[in-house]
Design an enzyme around this catalytic site. Structure first.
Site, PDB file in Angstrom:
ATOM      1  N   GLY A  46       0.828  -1.194   0.000  1.00 33.11           N
ATOM      2  CA  GLY A  46       0.000   0.000   0.000  1.00 33.11           C
ATOM      3  C   GLY A  46       0.864   1.246   0.000  1.00 33.11           C
ATOM      4  O   GLY A  46       2.011   1.219   0.464  1.00 33.11           O
ATOM      5  N   GLN A  51       3.047   9.974   1.219  1.00 26.81           N
ATOM      6  CA  GLN A  51       4.329   9.264   1.202  1.00 26.81           C
ATOM      7  C   GLN A  51       5.193   9.638   0.007  1.00 26.81           C
ATOM      8  O   GLN A  51       6.391   9.351  -0.017  1.00 26.81           O
ATOM      9  CB  GLN A  51       4.103   7.744   1.221  1.00 26.81           C
ATOM     10  CG  GLN A  51       3.516   7.263   2.547  1.00 26.81           C
ATOM     11  CD  GLN A  51       3.305   5.769   2.552  1.00 26.81           C
ATOM     12  OE1 GLN A  51       2.308   5.288   2.069  1.00 26.81           O
ATOM     13  NE2 GLN A  51       4.258   5.025   3.075  1.00 26.81           N
ATOM     14  N   CYS A  94       5.811  -0.222   7.099  1.00 27.84           N
ATOM     15  CA  CYS A  94       5.465   0.959   6.310  1.00 27.84           C
ATOM     16  C   CYS A  94       6.659   1.343   5.441  1.00 27.84           C
ATOM     17  O   CYS A  94       7.791   1.360   5.926  1.00 27.84           O
ATOM     18  CB  CYS A  94       5.116   2.114   7.251  1.00 27.84           C
ATOM     19  SG  CYS A  94       4.639   3.628   6.399  1.00 27.84           S
ATOM     20  N   LEU A  95       6.381   1.661   4.168  1.00 23.92           N
ATOM     21  CA  LEU A  95       7.481   2.048   3.274  1.00 23.92           C
ATOM     22  C   LEU A  95       8.176   3.321   3.755  1.00 23.92           C
ATOM     23  O   LEU A  95       9.314   3.580   3.365  1.00 23.92           O
ATOM     24  CB  LEU A  95       6.954   2.252   1.848  1.00 23.92           C
ATOM     25  CG  LEU A  95       6.556   0.968   1.089  1.00 23.92           C
ATOM     26  CD1 LEU A  95       5.882   1.326  -0.232  1.00 23.92           C
ATOM     27  CD2 LEU A  95       7.776   0.083   0.835  1.00 23.92           C
ATOM     28  N   HIS A 136      -4.581   1.353   7.400  1.00 19.61           N
ATOM     29  CA  HIS A 136      -3.234   1.918   7.509  1.00 19.61           C
ATOM     30  C   HIS A 136      -3.062   3.068   6.501  1.00 19.61           C
ATOM     31  O   HIS A 136      -2.550   4.135   6.848  1.00 19.61           O
ATOM     32  CB  HIS A 136      -2.213   0.793   7.251  1.00 19.61           C
ATOM     33  CG  HIS A 136      -0.779   1.205   7.192  1.00 19.61           C
ATOM     34  ND1 HIS A 136       0.184   0.682   8.038  1.00 19.61           N
ATOM     35  CD2 HIS A 136      -0.111   2.070   6.385  1.00 19.61           C
ATOM     36  CE1 HIS A 136       1.361   1.228   7.746  1.00 19.61           C
ATOM     37  NE2 HIS A 136       1.215   2.066   6.748  1.00 19.61           N
ATOM     38  N   GLU A 137      -3.520   2.844   5.265  1.00 22.73           N
ATOM     39  CA  GLU A 137      -3.343   3.872   4.222  1.00 22.73           C
ATOM     40  C   GLU A 137      -4.240   5.086   4.459  1.00 22.73           C
ATOM     41  O   GLU A 137      -3.821   6.222   4.237  1.00 22.73           O
ATOM     42  CB  GLU A 137      -3.582   3.288   2.831  1.00 22.73           C
ATOM     43  CG  GLU A 137      -2.680   2.114   2.440  1.00 22.73           C
ATOM     44  CD  GLU A 137      -1.205   2.365   2.688  1.00 22.73           C
ATOM     45  OE1 GLU A 137      -0.754   3.525   2.577  1.00 22.73           O
ATOM     46  OE2 GLU A 137      -0.484   1.397   3.005  1.00 22.73           O
ATOM     47  N   HIS A 140      -2.729   7.405   6.817  1.00 20.19           N
ATOM     48  CA  HIS A 140      -1.719   8.279   6.195  1.00 20.19           C
ATOM     49  C   HIS A 140      -2.341   9.577   5.677  1.00 20.19           C
ATOM     50  O   HIS A 140      -1.689  10.628   5.684  1.00 20.19           O
ATOM     51  CB  HIS A 140      -1.056   7.590   5.004  1.00 20.19           C
ATOM     52  CG  HIS A 140       0.139   6.739   5.352  1.00 20.19           C
ATOM     53  ND1 HIS A 140       1.271   7.244   5.950  1.00 20.19           N
ATOM     54  CD2 HIS A 140       0.384   5.421   5.158  1.00 20.19           C
ATOM     55  CE1 HIS A 140       2.162   6.265   6.111  1.00 20.19           C
ATOM     56  NE2 HIS A 140       1.649   5.149   5.645  1.00 20.19           N
TER      57      HIS A 140
HETATM   58 ZN    ZN Z   1       2.512   3.285   5.664  1.00 22.99          ZN
END
Ligand code: ZN
Length: 168
Positions: A46, A51, A94-95, A136-137, A140
């Site tokens: 995701g 991000q 998380c990226l 989660h997304e 963000h």
């Molecule tokens: Zn994340």
């Protein structure tokens, strides 16, 4: 399509609120496609607008495992309209916080209303990993990171390990 650099904690953009998307033009489609490409390159499941520094309500996901048929999703202006009482725990990563993981408890199922990049209204009923991922997304999009769901002690330990790994 082009790859975008993924912003890492503690970049300020990751703590910003995002603006809804009102104009469903070619730019939104390109942004969504760039985000998918960037997510696949980073081997994530995701990725949300902030991000890559896009402070807009857009996220992409694909929870298909290795060897499975890709199942890309692009959600614009997503909103959780229902969540289950039942909770589930998942070891999230998380990226934007590479290499770090922590167990987060969230509703096990959610219903999400969203628009496609071309403005079509849709609903997503998510359970399992997809439910975890979409929550989660969406977090963000409101400047919230998975580490915010951990206890202060666990978060402090994780951040210490993260800073150490980043400065190595
Ligand atoms: Zn994340």
């Amino acid at each position: 399509m082009s790859l975008k650099p993924i912003l890492l904690v503690p970049h300020a953009a990751l703590r910003e609120q995002t603006a809804p998307i009102g104009l469903f033009d070619k730019r939104v489609k390109l942004l969504a496609d760039d985000m998918l490409e960037t997510m696949y390159e980073g081997q994530g499941i995701g990725l949300a607008g902030p991000q890559i520094g896009a402070l807009e309500r857009i996220l992409v996901m694909d929870i298909a495992g290795e060897g499975e048929k890709p199942n890309p999703l692009q959600l614009v202006n997503p909103e959780i309209v229902w969540s289950s009482e039942e909770q589930s725990a998942y070891n999230e990563g998380c990226l934007s916080i590479p290499g770090q993981y922590g167990e987060v408890v969230r509703p096990a199922e959610v219903k999400v209303r969203y628009q496609t990049p071309s403005g079509e209204e849709k609903e997503l009923n998510a359970s399992g990993l997809l439910a975890t991922c979409v929550q989660h997304e969406i977090d963000h999009l409101h400047g919230i990171l998975f580490i915010d769901h951990l206890s202060k002690l666990k978060r402090d330990i994780l951040m210490r390990k993260y800073r150490k790994a980043q400065s190595a």
